[in-house]
Design a protein around this motif. Structure first.
Motif, PDB file in Angstrom:
ATOM      1  N   ILE A   1       0.805  -1.225   0.000  1.00 14.05           N
ATOM      2  CA  ILE A   1       0.000   0.000   0.000  1.00 14.05           C
ATOM      3  C   ILE A   1       0.832   1.267   0.000  1.00 14.05           C
ATOM      4  O   ILE A   1       0.313   2.342  -0.223  1.00 14.05           O
ATOM      5  N   SER A   2       2.115   1.156   0.195  1.00 17.35           N
ATOM      6  CA  SER A   2       2.977   2.329   0.291  1.00 17.35           C
ATOM      7  C   SER A   2       3.916   2.429  -0.912  1.00 17.35           C
ATOM      8  O   SER A   2       4.763   1.560  -1.118  1.00 17.35           O
ATOM      9  N   SER A   3       3.789   3.503  -1.668  1.00  8.68           N
ATOM     10  CA  SER A   3       4.707   3.701  -2.792  1.00  8.68           C
ATOM     11  C   SER A   3       6.138   3.932  -2.279  1.00  8.68           C
ATOM     12  O   SER A   3       7.106   3.542  -2.927  1.00  8.68           O
ATOM     13  N   PHE A   4       6.267   4.529  -1.100  1.00  8.39           N
ATOM     14  CA  PHE A   4       7.595   4.737  -0.507  1.00  8.39           C
ATOM     15  C   PHE A   4       8.265   3.394  -0.193  1.00  8.39           C
ATOM     16  O   PHE A   4       9.452   3.198  -0.435  1.00  8.39           O
ATOM     17  N   MET A   5       7.480   2.449   0.338  1.00 10.80           N
ATOM     18  CA  MET A   5       8.037   1.125   0.627  1.00 10.80           C
ATOM     19  C   MET A   5       8.399   0.408  -0.670  1.00 10.80           C
ATOM     20  O   MET A   5       9.409  -0.295  -0.727  1.00 10.80           O
ATOM     21  N   ASN A   6       7.592   0.584  -1.710  1.00  9.42           N
ATOM     22  CA  ASN A   6       7.910  -0.018  -3.007  1.00  9.42           C
ATOM     23  C   ASN A   6       9.237   0.520  -3.540  1.00  9.42           C
ATOM     24  O   ASN A   6      10.067  -0.238  -4.028  1.00  9.42           O
ATOM     25  N   ARG A   7       9.417   1.819  -3.456  1.00  9.69           N
ATOM     26  CA  ARG A   7      10.670   2.424  -3.922  1.00  9.69           C
ATOM     27  C   ARG A   7      11.849   1.929  -3.098  1.00  9.69           C
ATOM     28  O   ARG A   7      12.923   1.644  -3.635  1.00  9.69           O
TER      29      ARG A   7
END
Length: 169
Positions: free
Chosen positions: A149-155
């Motif tokens: 759910i987190s684009s920051f975690m994906n990056r």
């Protein structure tokens, strides 16, 4: 509350009607004076990201230590018991899955809640302590696809696995 705020709540909680609040508070308590000082108070996605990235990154690095320091099987078990999700069996299932993928020449794995793709490091460390060199080589060929759910975690996951083996949504 602005429309942007409502959309952000809907994206994070699945609804714009607030029924709960995720938060993370950081500060100190002066034990002599009994005074609490708050240095930062984060809510919603910022709280989730700050807590979860620290939690899962700590775990991921522990498994990389097992690999880098050429530790034993018992060290691997001890590491499993020291991380957030304390089960050895779950990691054995993940390694068995990768071995099955190799046997069937499958090259992609989709993980829901992929966090930082710690699965890669957990399985690699286990295969190393088991001397499964062939499967470790195959592990490098698997395309890991995940959703978080987190684009920051994906990056962050992509930064931690820069070889292009991951794809996060």
């Amino acid at each position: 509350m602005t429309i942007s705020d409502k959309l952000k709540l809907e994206e994070y909680y699945g609804t714009s009607e607030r029924t709960s609040l995720s938060f993370l508070e950081f500060g100190s308590i002066d034990l002599k004076k009994g005074k609490k000082t708050t240095w930062d108070f984060l809510t919603d996605d910022k709280a989730y990201e700050s807590y979860m990235i620290a939690r899962y990154l700590r775990d991921l690095l522990k498994f990389r230590d097992v690999l880098d320091l050429k530790k034993s099987g018992q060290d691997y078990v001890d590491t499993c018991m020291a991380v957030s999700h304390r089960t050895v069996n779950a990691r054995l299932y993940k390694a068995a899955l990768c071995m099955t993928m190799e046997a069937n020449k499958l090259d992609g794995l989709f993980e829901i809640g992929s966090t930082l793709f710690g699965l890669i490091d957990e399985v690699d460390a286990l295969l190393a302590v088991r001397n499964e060199a062939h499967t470790r080589e195959y592990l490098k060929k698997i395309r890991f696809i995940g959703t978080e759910i987190s684009s920051f975690m994906n990056r962050t996951a992509e930064v931690l696995h820069p070889d292009g083996s991951t794809e996060a949504y």
